[in-house]
Design a protein around this motif. Structure first.
Motif, PDB file in Angstrom:
ATOM      1  N   PHE A 158      28.519  46.002  16.723  1.00 18.05           N
ATOM      2  CA  PHE A 158      29.227  46.829  15.740  1.00 18.05           C
ATOM      3  C   PHE A 158      28.339  48.042  15.467  1.00 18.05           C
ATOM      4  O   PHE A 158      27.228  47.893  14.950  1.00 18.05           O
ATOM      5  CB  PHE A 158      29.423  46.062  14.426  1.00 18.05           C
ATOM      6  CG  PHE A 158      30.210  44.787  14.575  1.00 18.05           C
ATOM      7  CD1 PHE A 158      31.583  44.777  14.369  1.00 18.05           C
ATOM      8  CD2 PHE A 158      29.577  43.604  14.932  1.00 18.05           C
ATOM      9  CE1 PHE A 158      32.319  43.605  14.507  1.00 18.05           C
ATOM     10  CE2 PHE A 158      30.302  42.421  15.068  1.00 18.05           C
ATOM     11  CZ  PHE A 158      31.677  42.420  14.858  1.00 18.05           C
ATOM     12  N   ILE A 159      28.818  49.215  15.825  1.00 18.58           N
ATOM     13  CA  ILE A 159      27.993  50.412  15.620  1.00 18.58           C
ATOM     14  C   ILE A 159      28.703  51.369  14.660  1.00 18.58           C
ATOM     15  O   ILE A 159      29.833  51.797  14.909  1.00 18.58           O
ATOM     16  CB  ILE A 159      27.701  51.120  16.962  1.00 18.58           C
ATOM     17  CG1 ILE A 159      26.802  50.250  17.843  1.00 18.58           C
ATOM     18  CG2 ILE A 159      27.052  52.482  16.724  1.00 18.58           C
ATOM     19  CD1 ILE A 159      25.370  50.074  17.340  1.00 18.58           C
ATOM     20  N   LEU A 160      28.023  51.671  13.557  1.00 18.89           N
ATOM     21  CA  LEU A 160      28.567  52.613  12.576  1.00 18.89           C
ATOM     22  C   LEU A 160      28.036  54.012  12.857  1.00 18.89           C
ATOM     23  O   LEU A 160      26.834  54.189  13.053  1.00 18.89           O
ATOM     24  CB  LEU A 160      28.122  52.226  11.158  1.00 18.89           C
ATOM     25  CG  LEU A 160      28.193  50.761  10.727  1.00 18.89           C
ATOM     26  CD1 LEU A 160      27.853  50.646   9.235  1.00 18.89           C
ATOM     27  CD2 LEU A 160      29.548  50.173  11.007  1.00 18.89           C
ATOM     28  N   HIS A 161      28.945  54.980  12.875  1.00 17.13           N
ATOM     29  CA  HIS A 161      28.488  56.370  12.956  1.00 17.13           C
ATOM     30  C   HIS A 161      29.209  57.185  11.887  1.00 17.13           C
ATOM     31  O   HIS A 161      30.325  56.848  11.489  1.00 17.13           O
ATOM     32  CB  HIS A 161      28.702  56.957  14.360  1.00 17.13           C
ATOM     33  CG  HIS A 161      30.136  57.113  14.754  1.00 17.13           C
ATOM     34  ND1 HIS A 161      30.831  56.165  15.482  1.00 17.13           N
ATOM     35  CD2 HIS A 161      31.027  58.109  14.519  1.00 17.13           C
ATOM     36  CE1 HIS A 161      32.077  56.564  15.669  1.00 17.13           C
ATOM     37  NE2 HIS A 161      32.236  57.743  15.094  1.00 17.13           N
ATOM     38  N   PRO A 162      28.556  58.233  11.380  1.00 20.58           N
ATOM     39  CA  PRO A 162      29.216  59.059  10.366  1.00 20.58           C
ATOM     40  C   PRO A 162      30.371  59.833  10.995  1.00 20.58           C
ATOM     41  O   PRO A 162      30.176  60.532  11.989  1.00 20.58           O
ATOM     42  CB  PRO A 162      28.105  60.014   9.898  1.00 20.58           C
ATOM     43  CG  PRO A 162      27.086  60.015  10.990  1.00 20.58           C
ATOM     44  CD  PRO A 162      27.199  58.719  11.714  1.00 20.58           C
ATOM     45  N   GLU A 163      31.550  59.661  10.413  1.00 22.04           N
ATOM     46  CA  GLU A 163      32.724  60.375  10.921  1.00 22.04           C
ATOM     47  C   GLU A 163      32.446  61.873  10.872  1.00 22.04           C
ATOM     48  O   GLU A 163      32.046  62.403   9.835  1.00 22.04           O
ATOM     49  CB  GLU A 163      33.921  60.036  10.037  1.00 22.04           C
ATOM     50  CG  GLU A 163      35.040  61.026  10.119  1.00 22.04           C
ATOM     51  CD  GLU A 163      36.329  60.331  10.461  1.00 22.04           C
ATOM     52  OE1 GLU A 163      37.019  59.909   9.536  1.00 22.04           O
ATOM     53  OE2 GLU A 163      36.630  60.218  11.667  1.00 22.04           O
ATOM     54  N   GLY A 164      32.599  62.556  11.990  1.00 22.62           N
ATOM     55  CA  GLY A 164      32.341  63.992  12.020  1.00 22.62           C
ATOM     56  C   GLY A 164      30.858  64.342  12.050  1.00 22.62           C
ATOM     57  O   GLY A 164      30.492  65.507  12.113  1.00 22.62           O
ATOM     58  N   GLY A 165      29.991  63.334  12.011  1.00 17.27           N
ATOM     59  CA  GLY A 165      28.554  63.615  11.936  1.00 17.27           C
ATOM     60  C   GLY A 165      27.818  63.427  13.246  1.00 17.27           C
ATOM     61  O   GLY A 165      26.596  63.515  13.279  1.00 17.27           O
ATOM     62  N   VAL A 166      28.549  63.141  14.302  1.00 14.07           N
ATOM     63  CA  VAL A 166      27.913  63.073  15.619  1.00 14.07           C
ATOM     64  C   VAL A 166      28.632  64.071  16.525  1.00 14.07           C
ATOM     65  O   VAL A 166      29.769  64.440  16.256  1.00 14.07           O
ATOM     66  CB  VAL A 166      27.958  61.644  16.234  1.00 14.07           C
ATOM     67  CG1 VAL A 166      27.216  60.653  15.367  1.00 14.07           C
ATOM     68  CG2 VAL A 166      29.391  61.178  16.448  1.00 14.07           C
ATOM     69  N   SER A 167      27.953  64.490  17.583  1.00 14.24           N
ATOM     70  CA  SER A 167      28.575  65.515  18.420  1.00 14.24           C
ATOM     71  C   SER A 167      29.736  64.887  19.203  1.00 14.24           C
ATOM     72  O   SER A 167      29.790  63.676  19.398  1.00 14.24           O
ATOM     73  CB  SER A 167      27.552  66.099  19.390  1.00 14.24           C
ATOM     74  OG  SER A 167      27.379  65.229  20.481  1.00 14.24           O
TER      75      SER A 167
END
Ligand SMILES: *Cc1c(COP(=O)(O)O)cnc(C)c1O
Length: 464
Positions: A158-167
């Motif tokens: 399960f990998i969380l990334h910031p919406e709009g915060g990664v390229s």
């Protein structure tokens, strides 16, 4: 070798237990009980290939793995399956550059995460059970972790990334992986929000035990250990190419993982004269090494997003040694930081000065100028993270020792920064170009712990 917590609250445990525990149960980080001194082995290590060297380094730390099994894991990771050379070093202009981005996701994190995926699968196959990896990413960790765990038996990730915060490229590198055991979650919030959800779930020991949570963030000891090898291999390469006995090593830094591995290598006896720690405008670490003050600021978005971090999760390990391996003192500092967002080591105090480490900041213009300069003068394309490091290295060259710069990503992962620097769209890689055509899968959740908790419960209970 046994592992203890920086905060002193965990009975010594084995290597494999430390790898499965991830974050220490007392909220600290796991570290080896002692550090091996390998100075007298260097002549023998110098002529080894990468697999042999990785085996020699890791057998010092992974002492609960039978040697044949460890050798098998190392060969499986760094042999032909790796897809390219692990850590080739070349001379570029005034520096030596070790290219750590030849792995499957084109960033240095593959070096450790490809190994960690193999190790998890090995341990689970012997012990039974399953593992649910939970991690947060500001970009590169996610794709490298997903790539290390995809399709593996007994593992969900399960990998969380910031919406709009990664390229867009980073997002596609994660979400185009369609294996059933891979769960990409876009969080409506910042990277620090993602990281704090992960920390909070991993600190809930009931939840962690019930759902067999594991960690792939650079707090996992196996990651630091795997990275130690390339400091040795690259230093040997520099010795052979330059004839110098030692080199200084410049490391672009975010979570203090990569440079911590370099620090361990130096303490073990690698021929490193000193470490140069390079930050971007998120300079909490550079300020600490200048003033002894460690204080959280606002996260600023830069051209080197994998370094847009204020609270460097691995710094605690380094700090533990700096305060004389005193878990009480360390815990007091971390508690104060948690509460107030700052602490200060007294300058003049032996604690505050480290002759082995110089820190400095490479800003936006330094980064762009450096990419352009290396492209024009040396026909060599740097990614923006590597360029932050190289821009710092330019300011701190030594007469008596060459400088080795770590190249942490392929420039094609960050084409916008490269375009801004050189004015043309020159950063390409066939793997990256192909991503835009592939289908994707991703879930979006609000930035609160409960939503992520429920998502994991649901996925595990439904056997997804
Ligand atoms: C993760 C990352 C860094 C920072 O490494 P840390 O171990 O977090 O200090 C630097 N460059 C790139 C390309 C990265 O992906």
């Amino acid at each position: 070798m046994r592992y203890i917590s920086t905060r002193g609250g965990v009975e010594p445990i084995s290597f494999q237990d430390a790898v499965l525990m991830g974050l220490a149960d007392d909220g600290g980080l796991l570290i080896p009980e002692s550090l091996p001194d390998v100075a007298d082995r260097l002549p023998r290590w110098r002529d080894m290939d990468y697999c042999e060297l990785a085996f020699e380094v890791m057998r010092l730390f992974a002492t609960d793995l039978p040697e044949d099994d460890l050798r098998g894991l190392v060969d499986m990771t760094y042999g032909p399956a790796y897809g390219g050379p692990v850590a080739p070093t070349r001379e570029v202009g005034p520096f030596y550059v070790v290219e750590l981005w030849h792995g499957p996701t084109l960033a240095f994190k593959d070096v450790a995460l490809q190994f960690l995926g193999n190790l998890f699968e090995y341990t689970l196959a012997r012990r039974g059970g399953e593992l649910n990896i939970l991690g947060a990413t500001s970009g590169d960790t996610g794709s490298a972790a997903i790539c290390g765990c995809r399709g593996r038996d007994g593992i969900r990730i399960f990998i969380l990334h910031p919406e709009g915060g990664v390229s867009p490229i980073q997002k596609r590198q994660m979400t185009t992986v369609l294996d059933e055991n891979v769960h990409n979650i876009a969080i409506e919030g910042s990277f620090d929000d993602c990281q704090s959800i992960v920390k909070s779930l991993a600190s809930d020991l009931d939840f962690k035990a019930r759902y067999s949570l594991g960690a792939v963030n650079s707090i996992n000891w196996a990651r630091v250990m795997a990275q130690v090898t390339y400091f040795f291999s690259a230093l040997f390469d520099v010795q052979k190419m330059s004839g110098a006995a030692q080199a200084q090593v410049c490391v672009p830094t975010g979570n203090f993982g990569d440079i911590l591995a370099g620090w361990y290598a130096m303490k073990m006896g690698a021929p490193i004269s000193r470490l140069l720690l390079a930050t971007n405008e998120n300079d909490i670490l550079a300020r600490f090494f200048d003033t002894g003050e460690y204080s959280r600021g606002e996260v600023r978005q830069t051209l080197a997003p994998a370094m847009d971090i204020q609270v460097a999760s691995n710094f605690e390990r380094y700090l533990y040694y700096r305060v004389g391996e005193d878990p009480e003192r360390l815990k007091a500092l971390m508690d104060q930081f948690q509460l107030t967002g700052a602490f200060q080591l007294e300058l003049g105090d032996a604690e505050a000065v480290d002759p082995d480490l110089v820190a400095d900041t490479g800003r936006r213009q330094d980064c762009l100028d450096t990419i352009r300069q290396f492209y024009v003068r040396h026909d060599y394309l740097l990614d923006p993270h590597t360029a932050v490091g190289v821009s710092v290295a330019k300011r701190h060259q030594l007469d008596h020792a060459p400088t080795l710069c770590l190249a942490t990503a392929h420039p094609a992962k960050f084409p916008d920064a490269v375009r801004q620097a050189v004015g043309e769209d020159v950063a390409h890689h066939p793997e990256i170009d192909a991503l835009m055509q592939r289908p994707t899968r991703c879930e979006t959740l609000p930035g609160d712990e409960g939503a992520v908790r429920r998502y994991i419960e649901h996925a595990v209970e439904d056997g997804l």
